[in-house]
Design a protein around this motif. Structure first.
Motif, PDB file in Angstrom:
ATOM      1  N   HIS A 102       4.314  10.746 -11.069  1.00 35.46           N
ATOM      2  CA  HIS A 102       5.291   9.671 -11.208  1.00 35.46           C
ATOM      3  C   HIS A 102       6.294   9.938 -12.323  1.00 35.46           C
ATOM      4  O   HIS A 102       6.129  10.875 -13.106  1.00 35.46           O
ATOM      5  N   GLY A 105       8.067   3.485 -15.223  1.00 34.56           N
ATOM      6  CA  GLY A 105       7.681   2.245 -14.569  1.00 34.56           C
ATOM      7  C   GLY A 105       8.648   1.132 -14.889  1.00 34.56           C
ATOM      8  O   GLY A 105       9.624   1.322 -15.622  1.00 34.56           O
ATOM      9  N   LYS A 122      14.693   3.250 -13.220  1.00 35.26           N
ATOM     10  CA  LYS A 122      13.560   3.534 -12.337  1.00 35.26           C
ATOM     11  C   LYS A 122      14.095   4.005 -10.975  1.00 35.26           C
ATOM     12  O   LYS A 122      14.990   3.378 -10.426  1.00 35.26           O
ATOM     13  N   TYR A 123      13.578   5.096 -10.450  1.00 35.33           N
ATOM     14  CA  TYR A 123      13.956   5.781  -9.199  1.00 35.33           C
ATOM     15  C   TYR A 123      15.250   6.584  -9.313  1.00 35.33           C
ATOM     16  O   TYR A 123      15.712   7.134  -8.316  1.00 35.33           O
ATOM     17  N   PHE A 134      11.326   9.511  -4.004  1.00 36.40           N
ATOM     18  CA  PHE A 134      10.143   8.678  -4.273  1.00 36.40           C
ATOM     19  C   PHE A 134       9.576   8.114  -2.983  1.00 36.40           C
ATOM     20  O   PHE A 134      10.302   7.899  -2.015  1.00 36.40           O
ATOM     21  N   ARG A 138       7.070   0.741  -2.558  1.00 32.04           N
ATOM     22  CA  ARG A 138       7.502   0.479  -3.949  1.00 32.04           C
ATOM     23  C   ARG A 138       6.840  -0.769  -4.515  1.00 32.04           C
ATOM     24  O   ARG A 138       7.508  -1.720  -4.934  1.00 32.04           O
ATOM     25  N   ASP A 140       2.770  -2.018  -6.457  1.00 31.28           N
ATOM     26  CA  ASP A 140       1.530  -1.535  -7.079  1.00 31.28           C
ATOM     27  C   ASP A 140       0.459  -1.228  -6.033  1.00 31.28           C
ATOM     28  O   ASP A 140       0.393  -1.898  -4.999  1.00 31.28           O
ATOM     29  N   CYS A 153       1.450   4.476  -3.084  1.00 24.55           N
ATOM     30  CA  CYS A 153       2.005   3.311  -3.781  1.00 24.55           C
ATOM     31  C   CYS A 153       1.989   3.588  -5.280  1.00 24.55           C
ATOM     32  O   CYS A 153       1.741   4.713  -5.707  1.00 24.55           O
ATOM     33  N   GLU A 154       2.287   2.582  -6.082  1.00 21.50           N
ATOM     34  CA  GLU A 154       2.546   2.831  -7.496  1.00 21.50           C
ATOM     35  C   GLU A 154       1.337   2.523  -8.384  1.00 21.50           C
ATOM     36  O   GLU A 154       0.804   1.411  -8.357  1.00 21.50           O
ATOM     37  N   SER A 159       6.992   4.745 -10.856  1.00 22.15           N
ATOM     38  CA  SER A 159       7.732   5.224  -9.676  1.00 22.15           C
ATOM     39  C   SER A 159       7.048   6.476  -9.122  1.00 22.15           C
ATOM     40  O   SER A 159       6.933   7.490  -9.806  1.00 22.15           O
ATOM     41  N   ASP A 160       6.586   6.386  -7.869  1.00 26.49           N
ATOM     42  CA  ASP A 160       5.676   7.382  -7.300  1.00 26.49           C
ATOM     43  C   ASP A 160       6.433   8.490  -6.575  1.00 26.49           C
ATOM     44  O   ASP A 160       7.064   8.270  -5.537  1.00 26.49           O
TER      45      ASP A 160
END
Ligand code: ARE
Ligand code: CA
Length: 461
Positions: A102, A105, A122-123, A134, A138, A140, A153-154, A159-160
């Motif tokens: 990642h 966050g 973020k992203y 990513f 988007r 958790d 997922c996160e 950000s994954d």
């Protein structure tokens, strides 16, 4: 294999959690090299978020902003390079904590600049990643029983990265290869189980060989996998070693409870020792599951000493800073959030690795031997030989343990490396005499006695 084994008969790793690069270099020279440590796990070296409003927590590091090494709270790129060089000269490898899953966050600050001045939201990390890099989930991770969620997922809102993408794989491997080019010998893959195994393997396959100083082979890779009902630690063994959290739970509970007499065989259900990285506590468990930590003093040092004497796994010693109040509290720092140089004489730096430095030589000297001559007293007392190369006794009770131990050690005078170090032929601890296959010792309360063939001579302690 896709990954190397850790350094031969010098496999002990110490995690110098949050240490400045210049402090790591000095420790390699003064303590780690002379005592035979194999490697240092350093905190993440890439540009990270800076969270002034949250008091510069330690976990800033785990939110990458870019892969620049220019300016973290622990020093500059030049400091990092100097550290790698000086540790190499001392015979100590650097293993980097690599955050691959990642970037940043959401939180109190979800936009830049980062520690090296890069803008981000973020992203969106200009010049590195944009939104399409990513995963689409988007939100958790909510169902930890759903493997797809755990990997797509996160993790706590971070950000994954879409690690199935060739571009992302190349970018991550580019970062790791820059580190290998500097002389880094291995990696801890942070949050590895949140990256699908095939993606980890695809990244591994892009890695360069390590520096000729380290034999020029594959980098050492160990993966942070907290095995559970959804993803077992063994699943990641094809991509490198894995952290063995069940060992951590078993050992820390046994020593906490003074119930160690059965520990020669350890429990079942552990990953094969050749693939396991083992530890009594790590930087997360000392906060979230503090069964046995530096705050437990001698009993905890005893557990780390036992880990070094027992043949299972690749041992990783924790070196902590002290904190009170919030678990978010960062290391000793200046008002700008820059970490201060480590001073082991300052109680804020615990430096518990120094308490077991003599045991590192024991580990190295008994490499390849198995356990024999097991002796127990009460349930809190256990002694064993490591072939004819070493013998150690552990006493997790409040009173001394006096007895005569049968041993295969040759006759001679041995330095007690559980209570001193043996460097350049000098023993600064007590010593014991082995004669005719036995020695008598008084093992201190919450303490150990450890003798090995590479540390022979009269002690001064
Ligand atoms: C911080 C804030 C969050 C905020 C987030 C984003 O604390 O509130 O949402 O930022 O803004 C570290 C800290 C986190 C921190 C994070 C990023 O611990 O608090 O979040 O950095 O700054 C799971 C993972 C495992 C992970 C643990 C913590 O599987 O990989 O959670 N461990 C590593 C590191 C951590 C680090 C990260 C990953 C992130 O060692 O230090 O987080 O890079 C069961 C499950 C496990 C689960 C465990 C704990 O055992 O089986 O999988 O571990 O519970 O939840
Ligand atoms: Ca992921």
């Amino acid at each position: 294999p896709a990954h190397a084994a850790p350094g031969g008969d010098k496999e002990v790793v110490v995690h110098l959690f949050q240490w400045r690069w210049e402090s790591v270099a000095a420790e390699c020279e003064s303590t780690l090299g002379p005592n035979g440590f194999g490697a240092v796990q350093v905190s993440p070296p890439q540009e990270h978020v800076v969270l002034q409003g949250e008091g510069y927590p330690w976990w800033q590091d785990y939110q990458p902003v870019s892969y620049s090494l220019d300016d973290t709270r622990r020093g500059t790129r030049a400091d990092f390079v100097d550290m790698v060089d000086r540790c190499e000269d001392a015979g100590v490898r650097i293993y980097v904590d690599a955050v691959l899953n990642h970037m940043t966050g959401s939180g109190s600050v979800d936009s830049g600049p980062g520690s090296a001045g890069s803008d981000y939201t973020k992203y969106d990390y200009p010049g590195i990643y944009q939104s399409r890099d990513f995963h689409d989930c988007r939100r958790d991770i909510s169902d930890w029983n759903d493997k797809w969620e755990v990997q797509n997922c996160e993790l706590v809102g971070l950000s994954d990265l879409d690690t199935s993408s060739e571009y992302v794989r190349d970018r991550l491997a580019g970062y790791l290869n820059e580190l290998i080019g500097i002389g880094v010998a291995g990696f801890r893959y942070d949050a590895a189980k949140h990256v699908p195994l095939a993606d980890v393997q695809a990244i591994n396959s892009r890695l360069d060989d390590v520096d000729a100083a380290w034999g020029g082979g594959r980098p050492y890779v160990f993966q942070e996998v907290i095995g559970d009902q959804t993803i077992a630690p063994g699943e990641y063994v094809p991509a490198g070693d894995v952290t063995e959290f069940q060992y951590h739970r078993d050992i820390s509970n046994a020593f906490k409870n003074g119930d160690i007499a059965h520990l020669t065989g350890l429990g079942g259900n552990l990953v094969d020792g050749e693939q396991a990285v083992v530890f009594v506590a790590n930087h997360d468990t000392q906060r979230s599951h503090p069964t046995l930590t530096h705050t437990d003093g001698d009993r905890y040092d005893l557990a780390q000493a036992f880990m070094l004497a027992h043949p299972y796994g690749t041992p990783k010693i924790m070196s902590s800073y002290a904190w009170s109040g919030s678990n978010d509290t960062g290391p000793p720092m200046g008002s700008d959030g820059e970490t201060r140089a480590t001073d082991c004489a300052d109680a804020r730096w615990v430096c518990e690795h120094r308490e077991v430095a003599g045991m590192v030589g024991f580990r190295n000297a008994v490499d390849g031997t198995s356990i024999g001559d097991v002796a127990t007293g009460s349930s809190g007392q256990l002694a064993f030989a490591r072939g004819d190369r070493g013998h150690a006794a552990f006493n997790a009770t409040g009173g001394a343990w006096s007895r005569t131990f049968d041993t295969d050690l040759p006759d001679g005078t041995y330095c007690d490396v559980a209570n001193g170090t043996f460097v350049d032929g000098e023993c600064d601890g007590p010593s014991y005499t082995v004669s005719g296959g036995s020695f008598s010792a008084q093992v201190p309360a919450d303490g150990a006695v450890a003798l090995h063939v590479a540390a022979q001579g009269e002690g001064t302690g």
